[in-house]
Design a protein around this motif. Structure first.
Motif, PDB file in Angstrom:
ATOM      1  N   GLY A 281       0.893  -1.305  -0.001  1.00 41.68           N
ATOM      2  CA  GLY A 281      -0.053   0.096  -0.085  1.00 41.68           C
ATOM      3  C   GLY A 281       0.866   1.370  -0.070  1.00 41.68           C
ATOM      4  O   GLY A 281       0.450   2.309  -0.574  1.00 41.68           O
ATOM      5  N   PHE A 295      -4.881   4.100  -1.161  1.00 35.88           N
ATOM      6  CA  PHE A 295      -3.601   3.284  -0.676  1.00 35.88           C
ATOM      7  C   PHE A 295      -3.022   3.479   0.629  1.00 35.88           C
ATOM      8  O   PHE A 295      -2.680   2.575   1.389  1.00 35.88           O
ATOM      9  N   TYR A 298      -5.108   2.385   3.521  1.00 38.31           N
ATOM     10  CA  TYR A 298      -5.189   0.816   3.642  1.00 38.31           C
ATOM     11  C   TYR A 298      -3.814   0.365   4.161  1.00 38.31           C
ATOM     12  O   TYR A 298      -3.691  -0.537   5.144  1.00 38.31           O
TER      13      TYR A 298
END
Length: 322
Positions: A281, A295, A298
């Motif tokens: 990520g 991203f 996450y």
């Protein structure tokens, strides 16, 4: 749905090119519509590819087209993914791949009927669903070996190199410590040995589909390789459950009995998997052109869960009890 020739965006033009490349479709009345939107947080779904629902004329969409995003080229081999999906489809575990093109990074599958739905984490906590998912994974474990074998530790080394190439100095202030701890996990697992079985190797709830009558199908075989079956089960349990007491019944389903050593192995694999996806990520946050995908959020969640597990007082005990 749009007909061929009506594309107005770059993505639609790529979808039309792929559809026309499928034998028998170039001059047919094929229609298409954008499928599932990609999202990384709070759930991880449709992140690796742009996907489309495809139909013949006015009929319902019975095909599913995936076109991999270019930022996933270091992590996904389309030929390998399609081969694994084809093998799983012969076992009745996933929709069959009908056509693919590595040059276009595209693959077409049969689409499951509309009544099927994507699993959520709470679905996996239902006994009947969990039994069906574990049965599907176990069936795959008993099949013919796939063309490639890896461990999650191999995957970590791949993303480490990519981070260096992208000039990402560190994924977190304590990233070095997490990496050293996961190195200890790898050493412990190697020392005790492990089996290598064909596996889905994907723990995401979003890559499990559920029918109204409770049947399940596994989808997205981009991660599929020969792995330790306890990795395959461990990352599934890490997705669905938080506490050991919740995981124990699932391991009883998988092995026919509960063994503490199996739970420890699953827990340790889950830690390593969290580190990999956290690093992935952070890499995607740096290199991916898709700014709308969260991203970073996450990555931070996966790294936090990894960090919390490593701070668990039982971590050293688990290392010594495999």
């Amino acid at each position: 749905m749009k007909a061929l020739g009506q594309a107005s965006t770059v993505d639609e033009k790529a979808a039309e090119a792929a559809i026309r490349a499928v034998p028998g479709w170039a001059n047919a009345d094929m229609r298409y519509a954008l499928g599932i939107a990609g999202v990384a947080s709070p759930t991880h779904r449709a992140v690796d590819s742009q996907n489309w629902f495809v139909a013949r004329g006015d009929a319902p969409a019975t095909y599913f087209l995936k076109i991999l995003h270019t930022d996933q080229s270091d992590f996904i081999d389309l030929d390998r993914s399609v081969s694994a999906a084809r093998q799983a489809s012969t076992l009745g575990l996933t929709p069959a791949p009908l056509w693919h093109s590595p040059e276009m990074s595209a693959v077409v599958f049969d689409r499951l009927p509309e009544a099927w739905h994507t699993a959520r984490m709470d679905d996996l906590r239902k006994r009947n669903v969990l039994e069906s998912v574990i049965a599907a994974k176990s069936t795959l474990h008993g099949g013919t070996p796939l063309g490639e074998t890896w461990t999650v530790f191999d995957r970590i080394r791949v993303v480490e190199k990519a981070l260096v190439d992208a000039a990402v100095v560190e994924v977190a202030a304590d990233g070095w410590w997490m990496r050293e701890c996961v190195g200890d996990i790898e050493a412990a697992i190697i020392a005790t040995g492990f089996d290598e079985k064909p596996a889905h190797a994907d723990g995401l709830a979003s890559n499990i589909m559920i029918a109204p009558d409770g049947r399940v199908q596994l989808v997205d075989f981009d991660e599929a390789r020969n792995v330790d079956p306890f990795y395959d089960i461990g990352i599934l349990l890490n997705e669905a459950f938080q506490f050991d007491s919740e995981m124990q019944p699932a391991l009883e389903i998988f092995e026919g009995q509960f063994r503490q050593t199996s739970l420890n192995r699953c827990r340790l694999y889950a830690i390593a998997d969290d580190l990999f996806w956290g690093m992935w990520g952070m890499l995607m946050d740096r290199v991916s052109p898709r700014g709308g995908i969260e991203f970073l959020k996450y990555a931070q969640w996966r790294l936090l869960r990894c960090r919390m597990a490593l701070h668990n007082p039982r971590f050293e005990f688990m290392l010594r009890t495999l």
